[in-house]
Design a protein around this motif. Sequence first.
Motif, PDB file in Angstrom:
ATOM      1  N   TYR A 160       2.677  -2.323  -3.267  1.00 58.95           N
ATOM      2  CA  TYR A 160       2.878  -1.140  -2.426  1.00 58.95           C
ATOM      3  C   TYR A 160       3.785  -0.159  -3.150  1.00 58.95           C
ATOM      4  O   TYR A 160       4.517  -0.525  -4.083  1.00 58.95           O
ATOM      5  N   THR A 161       3.709   1.089  -2.716  1.00 57.97           N
ATOM      6  CA  THR A 161       4.506   2.140  -3.338  1.00 57.97           C
ATOM      7  C   THR A 161       5.709   2.476  -2.480  1.00 57.97           C
ATOM      8  O   THR A 161       5.581   2.695  -1.275  1.00 57.97           O
ATOM      9  N   GLN A 162       6.857   2.507  -3.114  1.00 62.58           N
ATOM     10  CA  GLN A 162       8.086   2.967  -2.465  1.00 62.58           C
ATOM     11  C   GLN A 162       8.400   4.354  -3.004  1.00 62.58           C
ATOM     12  O   GLN A 162       8.661   4.528  -4.190  1.00 62.58           O
TER      13      GLN A 162
ATOM     14  N   LEU B 268       2.964  11.953   1.972  1.00 57.90           N
ATOM     15  CA  LEU B 268       3.106  11.817   0.528  1.00 57.90           C
ATOM     16  C   LEU B 268       1.780  11.391  -0.097  1.00 57.90           C
ATOM     17  O   LEU B 268       1.036  10.600   0.465  1.00 57.90           O
ATOM     18  N   THR B 269       1.505  11.894  -1.284  1.00 59.03           N
ATOM     19  CA  THR B 269       0.243  11.594  -1.971  1.00 59.03           C
ATOM     20  C   THR B 269       0.530  11.209  -3.416  1.00 59.03           C
ATOM     21  O   THR B 269       0.683  12.077  -4.284  1.00 59.03           O
ATOM     22  N   PRO B 270       0.607   9.908  -3.722  1.00 60.83           N
ATOM     23  CA  PRO B 270       0.933   9.486  -5.082  1.00 60.83           C
ATOM     24  C   PRO B 270      -0.221   9.571  -6.073  1.00 60.83           C
ATOM     25  O   PRO B 270      -0.039   9.280  -7.248  1.00 60.83           O
TER      26      PRO B 270
ATOM     27  N   MET C  59       2.198   2.187   1.717  1.00 62.15           N
ATOM     28  CA  MET C  59       3.218   3.065   1.149  1.00 62.15           C
ATOM     29  C   MET C  59       4.348   3.309   2.138  1.00 62.15           C
ATOM     30  O   MET C  59       4.128   3.489   3.328  1.00 62.15           O
ATOM     31  N   ILE C  60       5.572   3.325   1.628  1.00 63.53           N
ATOM     32  CA  ILE C  60       6.747   3.618   2.444  1.00 63.53           C
ATOM     33  C   ILE C  60       7.592   4.678   1.742  1.00 63.53           C
ATOM     34  O   ILE C  60       7.461   4.897   0.534  1.00 63.53           O
ATOM     35  N   MET C  61       8.448   5.340   2.510  1.00 59.67           N
ATOM     36  CA  MET C  61       9.426   6.250   1.927  1.00 59.67           C
ATOM     37  C   MET C  61      10.813   5.770   2.298  1.00 59.67           C
ATOM     38  O   MET C  61      11.044   5.336   3.426  1.00 59.67           O
ATOM     39  N   THR C  62      11.732   5.833   1.343  1.00 60.09           N
ATOM     40  CA  THR C  62      13.114   5.494   1.625  1.00 60.09           C
ATOM     41  C   THR C  62      14.009   6.629   1.123  1.00 60.09           C
ATOM     42  O   THR C  62      13.653   7.350   0.190  1.00 60.09           O
TER      43      THR C  62
END
Length: 487
Positions: free
Chosen positions: A82-84, A233-235, A242-245
Amino acid sequence: MKLSKETLSRLHESDTLQLPASNCFDLPEKVLQFGTGVLLRGLPDAFIDKANKEGHFNGRIVVVKSTDKGSTAAFDEQDNLYTQCVRGIEGGRKVSVDIINASISRVLNAASQWEQILACATDPQMEIVISNTTEVGIAYVAESIHAAPPASFPAKLLAFLYQRYLHFNGDGTKGMVIIPTELIPDNGHRLKEILLRLSAFNELGAAFTDWLERSNDFCSSLVDCIVPGAAALTPGYDDDLMIMTEVYRLWAIETNSERVKQRLSFSESDAGVVLSPDINVFRELKLRLLNGTHTLSCGLAFLAGLDTVKAAMNHEPMATYMEALMMQEIIPAITDKHIRPDAAIRFASAVLDRFRNPYIEHRWLSICTQYTSKLKMRVLPVLLHYHERTEQVPALISLGFAAHLLFMRGDATYSITDEYAGWYQEQWQQHTPETLAQITLSNTAVWGQDLTTIPGFTQLVTVMLKALLTEGPAVYLNRIATEITIS
């Protein structure tokens, strides 16, 4: 293109994208984690992933999904990657970086894969248990640990530990380091007490109880990191996990054991992991400076027309109020032989950076939930300490209380979620502002004590409440801010 092992070969490391370590999929399983939530994936799992990249820990995580809600399909489809997305302000500068996390090896469902979870207890390389099952999860339930699976988290954990004890014939070197992250004080001690009680209920024997106490380390911990949604967000690839911190991160773990420190070698990779014999300092700083400032500011900011914390920090008078509140009133009240002024100031500066985070929409109305009890728990001790030390009434804290009284009057434009909402509105219907302030601040059922006994406090709150009513919150806030000097 969905994130997976195969996708990794098409991606390239850059200043804004960090890829997993090349050997990440070959690392042994060292951690059993109860919970799939974003806080665990955004904080403990992130620290472990970073340490793996730097060669300090070299272990992966088996995640236990305990609840029936949702499925593990997204983890399976993405090979547990997963993407942080780290977004925020640090040292006054914007931070924006995406990190592909490969710390999780498997996600097992307790309802259908309980035997596989118990099999993890027989792995000699397993060393650590992490949990975040919400505050309700750490509670005693009198039940058999031999169910498949037991219902409660403590019973599941005890079943795992008992299986490990049996498999290794009580070997004292095969105990675990157990670190709950649930947001309750002394969570490690509390979990240990529940397991001992549950062990007695299940009649597991004195030898096991001795092994449980002597060979396992229960470490209380405190986690602090905002993990908001990441939908916008679009990586550059599809990632359902995907999560944001935010940039700020803290995992304070209470221990003075060398055995524990050796096993928690991931702490070497990030200053956000703090191993300390006493974590109460971190709890106090967070409770008073971050949570206390939120609570004292929420009513005033909302009534002044500022919907979010970000909007407040972009509004000079409100930002001035919040900074002065921390630096001039809260810090002088909480510093002592345990909390040094320089440490408090550094923490407050980090809090201000967090409040300025342009990526987080933290709404003041949400912060106002259970406003009264938050004031009592988070702010009342600060008010009392400030007065004891200075024999003065803190003006900015008093303004926070005045704004609270006005907010609790309510109107048709917003709803109030507070156990005392009805009582406050009755007082507003029956009394003048002067009488209302006297009645509310003297209510020992609300505050646990009579706040009118603090010399000058009721008078100042009353003056400020009347000014908020006559001038309006925005105008009065502007006037107060012009009188504040921040060195």
